[in-house]
Design an enzyme around this catalytic site. Structure first.
Site, PDB file in Angstrom:
ATOM      1  N   HIS A  79      38.206-137.289  92.427  1.00 27.08           N
ATOM      2  CA  HIS A  79      37.008-136.320  92.860  1.00 27.08           C
ATOM      3  C   HIS A  79      36.289-137.228  94.010  1.00 27.08           C
ATOM      4  CE1 HIS A  79      32.642-134.934  92.039  1.00 27.08           C
ATOM      5  NE2 HIS A  79      33.597-133.874  92.525  1.00 27.08           N
ATOM      6  N   SER A  80      35.977-136.274  95.127  1.00 29.51           N
ATOM      7  CA  SER A  80      35.170-136.836  96.113  1.00 29.51           C
ATOM      8  C   SER A  80      35.530-138.007  96.806  1.00 29.51           C
ATOM      9  CB  SER A  80      33.724-136.852  95.334  1.00 29.51           C
ATOM     10  OG  SER A  80      32.812-136.889  96.491  1.00 29.51           O
TER      11      SER A  80
END
Length: 238
Positions: A79-80
């Protein structure tokens, strides 16, 4: 690709492995093994924080985890910020990975640092906060409302758990051999916020990766965990 997989779910900046608590049970219930490690220097591993903790540290965290469990057929989800980690791990141990999933995450190339992959305005905010309250080597926690988290219960759950993130992880560039390209990639974009990662969804599409969308804020594992778990199961079975 079918049968049982090993999911390794990587959190983004300021978070820890705990952020997957709403997603992991559904993957386990479907018969898969799930690991949600915390990267060095944040959350429950904040006691290991130092200015030397960088992108290489985090790549080594995950390579070591996968090797220690002798895991194969791994679906590696980042994520991210952790998109950078996913890319680095895929380059080191492509033979152990079945898929790499970039969840609203960086899709970096050789020589690229995370800070250079952000929109200029956002990168400017990061640099200012690092220079001031971050003592020159930490990224202070960002506002959750900026990330599209609006429910008070979610804010109450996330807020107290977030910790400053080591700046070197954003300034250290990826060093790739090209082996990461052996691992099929998938991109999932979260569309109900300021969409910082749209250029990365476009990069993914240009590479021929499937691109999925979830109509939620940046923190999909918190705000749309059911939909995200369902999508990850679909991706693993594809």
């Amino acid at each position: 690709m079918s049968g049982r997989h090993v999911f390794v779910l990587l959190h983004g900046a300021w978070h820890g492995g705990w952020v997957w608590q709403r997603v992991a049970p559904a993957l386990r219930a479907a018969g898969h093994e799930v690991h949600t490690p915390t990267l060095t220097g944040v959350s429950d591993r904040a006691h290991l924080l130092s200015p030397q903790v960088g992108l290489t540290t985090h790549i080594e965290d995950i390579v070591a985890l996968i090797k220690a469990h002798d895991a194969r057929d791994v679906v590696l989800v980042g994520h991210s910020y952790a998109g950078q980690v996913v890319t680095g791990v895929a380059d080191r141990i492509p033979d152990r990975l079945a898929r790499r999933v970039h969840l609203d995450a960086f899709v970096g190339a050789d020589g690229e640092a995370a800070i250079d992959l952000l929109p200029a305005q956002v990168a400017g905010h990061y640099r200012e906060s690092v220079a001031g309250p971050g003592f020159g080597w930490l990224i202070p926690v960002r506002s959750l409302s900026v990330l599209g988290v609006e429910e008070q219960t979610d804010l109450d759950w996330l807020g107290p758990r977030l910790t400053p993130h080591p700046w070197l992880t954003y300034t250290e560039p990826l060093r790739l051999t090209g082996k990461a390209d052996q691992v099929p990639g998938v991109f999932v974009e979260c569309t109900d916020w300021m969409r910082v990662f749209t250029p990365h969804a476009e990069r993914a599409a240009a590479r021929g990766w499937p691109v999925h969308e979830i109509a939620t804020g940046h923190e999909a594992m918190v705000t749309a965990p059911g939909e995200l778990a369902e999508l990850l199961l679909e991706i693993a079975a594809a």
